[in-house]
Design a protein around this motif. Structure first.
Motif, mmCIF file in Angstrom:
data_model
loop_
_atom_site.group_PDB
_atom_site.id
_atom_site.type_symbol
_atom_site.label_atom_id
_atom_site.label_comp_id
_atom_site.label_asym_id
_atom_site.label_seq_id
_atom_site.Cartn_x
_atom_site.Cartn_y
_atom_site.Cartn_z
ATOM 1 N N ASN A 46 0.622 -0.901 0.107
ATOM 2 C CA ASN A 46 -0.164 -0.072 0.085
ATOM 3 C C ASN A 46 0.554 0.778 -0.032
ATOM 4 O O ASN A 46 0.328 2.189 -0.307
ATOM 5 N N THR A 76 -1.334 5.453 -2.172
ATOM 6 C CA THR A 76 -2.197 6.635 -1.075
ATOM 7 C C THR A 76 -2.254 8.070 -2.255
ATOM 8 O O THR A 76 -1.089 8.165 -2.050
ATOM 9 N N TYR A 114 -7.737 10.040 2.357
ATOM 10 C CA TYR A 114 -7.312 10.037 1.492
ATOM 11 C C TYR A 114 -7.762 8.345 1.547
ATOM 12 O O TYR A 114 -8.169 7.428 2.133
ATOM 13 N N THR A 115 -7.397 8.000 0.026
ATOM 14 C CA THR A 115 -7.926 5.881 0.534
ATOM 15 C C THR A 115 -6.374 5.566 0.307
ATOM 16 O O THR A 115 -5.444 6.304 -0.271
ATOM 17 N N VAL A 116 -6.560 4.650 0.567
ATOM 18 C CA VAL A 116 -5.380 2.977 0.258
ATOM 19 C C VAL A 116 -5.759 1.965 0.006
ATOM 20 O O VAL A 116 -6.227 1.764 -0.308
#
Length: 208
Positions: free
Chosen positions: A4, A8, A29-31
């Motif tokens: 990951n 990010t 945020y997205t991971v």
């Protein structure tokens, strides 16, 4: 995880509070390519973007014939810091003024906080970050030499702001770790950068 670390993505931010010097934000945020939104609360300086970095940290070495035979002494400040509720043993430091370079800011801050006039001999090649878990404040570390025998440095006079309370200390480099230990045992607080500098020197000396 390694999977990951490179995927990010920051998707937005929300300003929660803006004061005179600091701004509190919530960053979204997205991971890992997942659509789930995460958030992180962070601080940034309201002066961000005013200079090449936000601040400078000054590593200033003074040599004076009457002080340890000219052995290098590190110029340190003892300054009350409101967030920790105590007096911190720290490097001279400060924010850049608009249009100012890191080197110019270092010379100015050293003069204002300690009274000493110095010459820049080096500067970190890139911005560095210290409190990056809570803030995006960036700094450059500037190295300065101070001629303690110069007429300008015989009787240094600080030029402090009305809300500053700074005591200047000249600490022999070879005694820095011991000095830190004594200061801590007396109830003082220590800037992590000062401790790392002392520990690093000790490691170098131990490997010789």
């Amino acid at each position: 995880t390694a999977k990951n670390a490179h995927v990010t993505v920051v998707t937005g931010e929300q300003v929660l509070f803006s004061g005179v010097w600091l701004r509190l934000k919530r960053v979204f945020y997205t991971v890992g390519g997942d659509s789930a939104q995460h958030s992180w609360e962070t601080l940034e300086r309201t002066t961000k973007g005013q200079g090449e970095v936000d601040a400078v940290e000054v590593v200033a070495l003074l040599r004076r014939r009457s002080l340890g035979g000219g052995a290098p002494h590190l110029i340190l400040n003892k300054q009350f810091r409101v967030p920790v509720g105590g007096t911190v043993l720290e490097l001279p430091a400060g924010l850049l003024d608009a249009g100012e370079t890191a080197e110019e800011a270092a010379v100015r801050e050293l003069k204002e906080e300690t009274g000493y006039t110095g010459t820049v001999v080096g500067c970190s090649a890139m911005p560095v970050y210290f409190g990056y878990a809570v803030s995006n404040t960036s700094s450059r570390i500037v190295f300065v030499e101070v001629d303690g025998d110069s007429p300008a440095n015989v009787s240094p006079q600080q030029c402090l702001e009305e809300n500053e309370d700074i005591t200047v200390e000249l600490v022999p480099l070879t005694d820095l770790l011991q000095y830190i230990d004594v200061w801590h045992k007396a109830g003082g607080t220590v800037d992590g950068k000062v401790f790392l500098l002392a520990a690093g020197m000790t490691l170098v000396l131990d490997t010789k």
